[in-house]
Design an enzyme around this catalytic site. Structure first.
Site, short mmCIF file in Angstrom:
data_model
loop_
_atom_site.label_atom_id
_atom_site.label_comp_id
_atom_site.label_asym_id
_atom_site.label_seq_id
_atom_site.Cartn_x
_atom_site.Cartn_y
_atom_site.Cartn_z
N ARG A 23 54.10 50.32 47.92
CA ARG A 23 54.57 49.03 48.93
C ARG A 23 56.39 49.30 48.81
O ARG A 23 56.96 49.10 49.07
CB ARG A 23 54.26 47.87 48.70
CG ARG A 23 52.70 47.55 49.78
CD ARG A 23 52.09 46.68 49.03
NE ARG A 23 51.46 46.80 47.47
CZ ARG A 23 51.08 45.22 47.63
NH1 ARG A 23 51.45 44.09 48.68
NH2 ARG A 23 50.21 45.59 46.23
N GLY A 147 42.98 36.85 40.82
CA GLY A 147 42.37 37.00 40.62
C GLY A 147 42.17 34.76 39.79
O GLY A 147 42.73 34.75 39.39
C1 UD1 Z 1 44.75 42.55 38.28
C2 UD1 Z 1 44.28 41.71 38.54
C3 UD1 Z 1 43.97 40.40 39.20
C4 UD1 Z 1 45.46 39.48 39.09
C5 UD1 Z 1 45.91 40.63 39.18
C6 UD1 Z 1 48.19 39.64 38.37
C7 UD1 Z 1 42.11 42.78 37.83
C8 UD1 Z 1 40.56 43.60 38.59
N1 UD1 Z 1 42.86 42.42 38.79
O1 UD1 Z 1 44.65 42.89 40.53
O2 UD1 Z 1 43.15 39.59 38.80
O3 UD1 Z 1 45.27 37.97 38.97
O4 UD1 Z 1 46.68 41.34 38.32
O5 UD1 Z 1 48.69 40.34 39.32
O6 UD1 Z 1 42.07 43.75 37.14
N2 UD1 Z 1 46.19 49.95 37.81
C9 UD1 Z 1 46.10 51.44 36.40
N3 UD1 Z 1 45.30 51.87 37.13
C10 UD1 Z 1 44.15 51.47 37.56
C11 UD1 Z 1 44.28 50.32 38.23
C12 UD1 Z 1 45.76 49.43 38.17
O7 UD1 Z 1 46.89 51.73 35.69
O8 UD1 Z 1 43.11 52.03 37.81
C13 UD1 Z 1 47.74 49.15 36.94
C14 UD1 Z 1 48.90 48.98 38.00
O9 UD1 Z 1 49.32 49.76 37.86
C15 UD1 Z 1 48.88 47.79 38.01
C16 UD1 Z 1 47.95 46.59 37.01
O10 UD1 Z 1 47.21 47.88 36.49
O11 UD1 Z 1 50.11 48.14 36.81
C17 UD1 Z 1 47.20 45.82 37.96
O12 UD1 Z 1 46.96 46.59 39.19
P1 UD1 Z 1 46.31 46.32 40.53
O13 UD1 Z 1 46.09 47.31 41.48
O14 UD1 Z 1 47.97 46.44 41.21
O15 UD1 Z 1 45.68 44.52 40.33
P2 UD1 Z 1 45.37 43.77 41.25
O16 UD1 Z 1 44.47 43.45 42.23
O17 UD1 Z 1 46.84 43.16 41.89
#
Ligand code: UD1
Ligand code: CA
Length: 476
Positions: A23, A147
């Site tokens: 995005r 969440g």
């Molecule tokens: C996550 C939380 C949510 C919270 C929100 C806050 C979970 C399941 N959900 O959701 O409860 O309210 O953040 O912003 O944790 N990332 C990785 N590897 C992955 C997936 C994500 O490194 O496989 C990193 C992303 O780069 C990012 C962070 O983790 O920095 C959050 O991931 P994102 O997919 O944005 O989580 P949300 O769906 O926003």
């Protein structure tokens, strides 16, 4: 685990940065975009270190080569997560870097730059004193996709992702920031039990709350301010984060005794330092590395970067101070003055229209309007040294390397290529020649010339007219 032992065992942090930044529409990874002049990844690293974290693991994807390089430069350990199967899976990928570590681990997101060190400190303290899992939460009127933190009797029961929440749960306004801490043992034990039976088919880190609670552990939510939690996913979010950071800095400086004439038009960097009793005019921008001492006034429309501004100094309006500009006490840099990598001594004045680069200027020096240090020959930079009390005449070109002695006097308009001794006068310009009556003779001659031109034009017009008349006669 008792408080004293867990403290002795230390703290670690896992920074999640493996996500794709679609995005952001950027060739550069999202977490390397800057807020207040510092990449978001560096913000989060600074945050972790402020909490006394001794080991930081950054989780990156194969595609985030630039993040990896930046993380290594910041002294972080790298764990590669490929493919990205969710936040819980990401934390699992960091486990081998913490084998043998028995302290507490906080999980941070690299795209959440505004969390304050006091808030993270409260998460670790909660873990040491009140619970086995601490989750940073915040109340918001726009819970949207966050969440939800489900509490009961002051304890955290579970975290439900918006996509998996019941209509009742969706009403909850306490949201998950993403920051979570537990002992390494609890964290990895719970992560190994995660499943992916949810709306996204991902391994959610958030599920560890329920898993640990079921084994008799206590979880609590540590409340933070919504403004700190802003996660950056797009350029709009980035702008919002920047505004949040600026608002925080402005209030901080004013509360500390700095006058900001028009706060909303003044921009700071992450490391801007300004002492009380300094005054900042409207439309001033501080790039990284600036220090402003008390009593200094930065007039409107100035741009400063890597500059040190001494006590009671006056800068601008419309001045540009570049890296390595050191303004001594009571000195002045006025309108349309650019200074780079130069030391300006106590009480020295550069009031108008100058470029001063690679110079060492003593105390009490007057640098006249339009003075330029010619510091670059196309290949190398050279230094200009000016002694105390020297007077640099208007429109001087100081061809470096050059030393002007203390108390020396430079006549206006000089191109000064040779060193000038203390208290000497230097004139570096052609001698003036006056010619009596020349201007008048010139004007008379010019006017005569113009008259002649006019006459010729008239003659030509007449000729043409006559030719035409003859032609029409022949035809008729
Ligand atoms: C996550 C939380 C949510 C919270 C929100 C806050 C979970 C399941 N959900 O959701 O409860 O309210 O953040 O912003 O944790 N990332 C990785 N590897 C992955 C997936 C994500 O490194 O496989 C990193 C992303 O780069 C990012 C962070 O983790 O920095 C959050 O991931 P994102 O997919 O944005 O989580 P949300 O769906 O926003
Ligand atoms: Ca997110």
């Amino acid at each position: 685990m008792s408080k004293t032992t867990s403290k002795a065992l230390g703290r670690a942090a896992i920074i999640l940065a493996a996500g794709k930044s679609t995005r952001m529409k950027s060739a550069k990874s999202k977490v390397l975009h800057e807020v207040g002049g510092l990449p978001m990844l560096a913000w989060v690293t600074t945050l972790a270190r402020s909490a006394g974290v001794e080991k930081i693991i950054c989780v990156v994807g194969e595609a985030n080569k630039d993040v990896r390089t930046a993380a290594e430069a910041l002294g972080l350990e790298i764990a590669v997560q490929e493919p990205q199967l969710g936040t819980g899976h990401a934390v699992g990928c960091a486990q081998k870097h913490l084998s043998g570590f028995t302290g507490d681990v906080a999980v941070l997101y690299a795209d959440t730059p505004l969390i304050r060190s006091e808030t993270l400190a409260r998460v670790f303290t909660a873990l040491e004193q009140d619970c086995q899992v601490a989750v940073m939460g915040f109340e918001t009127d726009r819970p949207a996709a966050y969440g939800r933190l489900i509490e009961q009797d002051g304890k955290l029961v579970k975290i439900v992702e918006a996509k998996d929440a019941s209509p009742e749960e969706l009403q909850v306004k306490l949201c998950n920031s993403g920051v979570m801490a537990a002992s390494a043992a609890d964290m990895f034990a719970a992560v190994s039990k995660l499943g992916n039976e949810n709306a996204n088919g991902e391994y959610y880190l958030t599920d560890i709350v329920e898993i640990l609670r079921k084994t008799g552990k206590t979880a609590i939510a540590v409340h933070a301010d919504e403004a700190e939690i802003l996660g950056v996913n797009s350029r709009r979010d980035l702008a919002e984060a920047e505004q949040g950071f600026q608002a925080y800095m402005r209030v901080g400086f004013m509360d500390a005794g700095v006058t900001l004439r028009d706060p909303d038009s003044i921009y700071f960097s992450w490391d801007t330092q300004i002492e009380p009793e300094a005054e900042i005019g409207a439309n001033v921008v501080f790039g990284p590395g600036c220090f402003v001492a008390g009593g200094a006034v930065i007039h409107p429309f100035c741009h400063l970067e890597g500059a040190t501004i001494g006590k009671n100094t006056q800068i601008g309006p419309f001045a540009r101070l570049r890296p390595g500009a050191h303004m001594g006490e009571n000195s002045k840099a006025g309108n349309f003055v650019e200074i780079k990598k130069s030391v300006i001594g106590k009480g020295s004045k550069i009031n108008h229209l100058s470029y001063i680069g690679d110079a060492d200027i003593g105390a009490g020096v007057n640098v006249g309007a339009g003075t330029i240090t010619c510091n670059y020959d196309g290949y190398n930079k050279h230094k200009t040294v000016i002694g105390d009390g020297a007077f640099i005449g208007t429109n001087s070109s100081l061809v470096a390397p050059l030393t002007i002695g203390a108390g020396a006097y430079l006549g206006s308009g000089g191109v000064i290529t040779e060193d000038v001794a203390d208290d000497a006068l230097a004139l570096g310009r052609a001698k003036q020649a006056n010619k009596e009556g020349w201007a008048k003779r010139y004007r008379v001659a010019q006017e005569k010339r113009q008259e002649k031109r006019q006459e010729k034009r008239q003659e030509k017009l007449l000729e043409k007219h006559q030719e035409k008349q003859e032609l029409t006669k022949e035809k008729s």
